[in-house]
Design a protein around this motif. Structure first.
Motif, mmCIF file in Angstrom:
data_model
loop_
_atom_site.group_PDB
_atom_site.id
_atom_site.type_symbol
_atom_site.label_atom_id
_atom_site.label_comp_id
_atom_site.label_asym_id
_atom_site.label_seq_id
_atom_site.Cartn_x
_atom_site.Cartn_y
_atom_site.Cartn_z
ATOM 1 N N CYS A 283 0.856 -1.185 0.000
ATOM 2 C CA CYS A 283 0.000 0.000 0.000
ATOM 3 C C CYS A 283 0.889 1.231 0.000
ATOM 4 O O CYS A 283 1.692 1.428 0.910
ATOM 5 C CB CYS A 283 -0.919 0.022 1.221
ATOM 6 S SG CYS A 283 -1.954 1.502 1.238
ATOM 7 N N ASN A 284 0.723 2.073 -1.005
ATOM 8 C CA ASN A 284 1.566 3.248 -1.174
ATOM 9 C C ASN A 284 0.892 4.536 -0.696
ATOM 10 O O ASN A 284 1.424 5.623 -0.886
ATOM 11 C CB ASN A 284 1.979 3.376 -2.650
ATOM 12 C CG ASN A 284 3.330 3.997 -2.824
ATOM 13 O OD1 ASN A 284 4.230 3.747 -2.035
ATOM 14 N ND2 ASN A 284 3.483 4.786 -3.871
ATOM 15 N N ASP A 285 -0.288 4.432 -0.070
ATOM 16 C CA ASP A 285 -0.979 5.616 0.460
ATOM 17 C C ASP A 285 -0.156 6.240 1.584
ATOM 18 O O ASP A 285 0.251 5.543 2.516
ATOM 19 C CB ASP A 285 -2.353 5.250 1.019
ATOM 20 C CG ASP A 285 -3.364 4.921 -0.052
ATOM 21 O OD1 ASP A 285 -3.036 5.061 -1.246
ATOM 22 O OD2 ASP A 285 -4.479 4.500 0.304
ATOM 23 N N THR B 225 -3.946 -7.931 -3.018
ATOM 24 C CA THR B 225 -4.486 -6.581 -3.107
ATOM 25 C C THR B 225 -5.839 -6.443 -2.414
ATOM 26 O O THR B 225 -6.154 -5.381 -1.888
ATOM 27 C CB THR B 225 -4.626 -6.146 -4.573
ATOM 28 O OG1 THR B 225 -5.448 -7.088 -5.263
ATOM 29 C CG2 THR B 225 -3.269 -6.063 -5.255
ATOM 30 N N THR C 41 -7.155 -3.401 -0.059
ATOM 31 C CA THR C 41 -8.354 -2.663 -0.467
ATOM 32 C C THR C 41 -9.395 -2.678 0.639
ATOM 33 O O THR C 41 -10.019 -1.655 0.926
ATOM 34 C CB THR C 41 -8.938 -3.269 -1.760
ATOM 35 O OG1 THR C 41 -7.936 -3.255 -2.766
ATOM 36 C CG2 THR C 41 -10.141 -2.482 -2.243
ATOM 37 N N CYS D 74 -6.962 0.988 1.509
ATOM 38 C CA CYS D 74 -5.843 1.448 0.688
ATOM 39 C C CYS D 74 -6.326 1.748 -0.726
ATOM 40 O O CYS D 74 -7.056 0.964 -1.325
ATOM 41 C CB CYS D 74 -4.732 0.395 0.665
ATOM 42 S SG CYS D 74 -3.296 0.937 -0.288
ATOM 43 N N GLN D 75 -5.892 2.888 -1.263
ATOM 44 C CA GLN D 75 -6.297 3.307 -2.605
ATOM 45 C C GLN D 75 -5.207 3.060 -3.650
ATOM 46 O O GLN D 75 -5.503 2.741 -4.788
ATOM 47 C CB GLN D 75 -6.645 4.800 -2.601
ATOM 48 C CG GLN D 75 -7.784 5.151 -1.668
ATOM 49 C CD GLN D 75 -9.104 4.560 -2.129
ATOM 50 O OE1 GLN D 75 -9.432 4.632 -3.299
ATOM 51 N NE2 GLN D 75 -9.839 3.957 -1.222
ATOM 52 N N GLU D 76 -3.945 3.241 -3.263
ATOM 53 C CA GLU D 76 -2.827 3.092 -4.212
ATOM 54 C C GLU D 76 -2.013 1.856 -3.843
ATOM 55 O O GLU D 76 -1.304 1.842 -2.845
ATOM 56 C CB GLU D 76 -1.932 4.331 -4.202
ATOM 57 C CG GLU D 76 -0.850 4.270 -5.259
ATOM 58 C CD GLU D 76 0.097 5.460 -5.218
ATOM 59 O OE1 GLU D 76 1.157 5.348 -5.833
ATOM 60 O OE2 GLU D 76 -0.227 6.465 -4.580
ATOM 61 N N LYS E 159 0.727 -1.188 -4.996
ATOM 62 C CA LYS E 159 1.792 -1.633 -5.891
ATOM 63 C C LYS E 159 1.829 -3.160 -5.827
ATOM 64 O O LYS E 159 2.075 -3.745 -4.781
ATOM 65 C CB LYS E 159 3.155 -1.081 -5.456
ATOM 66 C CG LYS E 159 3.221 0.425 -5.380
ATOM 67 C CD LYS E 159 3.133 1.041 -6.747
ATOM 68 C CE LYS E 159 3.299 2.551 -6.639
ATOM 69 N NZ LYS E 159 3.043 3.232 -7.862
#
Length: 114
Positions: free
Chosen positions: A52-54, A66, A70, A74-76, A78
Motif C-alpha cells: 500500500c503506497n498511500d 491486493t 483494499t 488502501c487506494q494506491e 503496488k
C-alpha cells in the motif's frame, strides 16, 4: 467391505494432509508479506505480496494480496506481475551433418516485472 473402509480412511487422511499443507503454505506467505517494512522488500518477498503506497495508511502496508489492502481502505497499491516472453523457441531435434542439435526448449526467454 473392510478393505473399502481402509481405502476411504486412507483417502480422507491424504485429503486432510493436503489441505493442512496448503493452509500452512498460505500462512507462511501471509507472514512473509506482513514482515516487510519497505516496498522493494514487500514486492519481492513473495509473488502474491502487495504494497500500500498511500501516505496516510496506518495499517500493515505489505499484505498477501491486493484485496486485503483494499478492504483496509488502501487506494494506491503496488503489485507488480511477472511476464515471460519466449524469444527463441526452436523444437527439440537431434544433431546431424550440418545440423545443430537442439536439446532444450525454449532456448531463450525474457523475464520482465511490471
Amino acid at each position: 467391505m473392510k478393505h473399502i473402509y481402509k481405502m476411504d480412511l486412507l483417502y480422507t487422511i491424504v485429503l486432510l494432509a493436503t489441505l493442512i499443507g496448503s493452509q500452512i503454505r498460505q500462512v507462511e506467505a501471509q507472514t512473509q508479506c506482513a514482515e516487510q517494512r519497505f516496498c522493494s522488500e514487500c514486492i519481492t518477498a513473495h509473488n502474491e505480496c502487495a504494497w500500500c503506497n498511500d501516505v496516510e495508511f496506518t495499517d500493515t502496508r505489505c499484505a498477501m494480496n491486493t484485496s486485503i489492502l483494499t478492504s483496509k481502505g488502501c487506494q494506491e497499491i503496488k503489485s507488480p506481475t511477472n511476464n515471460e516472453t519466449k524469444t527463441q523457441d526452436k523444437p527439440v531435434q537431434d544433431g546431424g551433418e550440418n545440423v545443430e542439435p537442439v536439446q532444450l526448449q525454449p532456448q531463450k526467454v525474457k523475464l520482465t516485472r511490471f
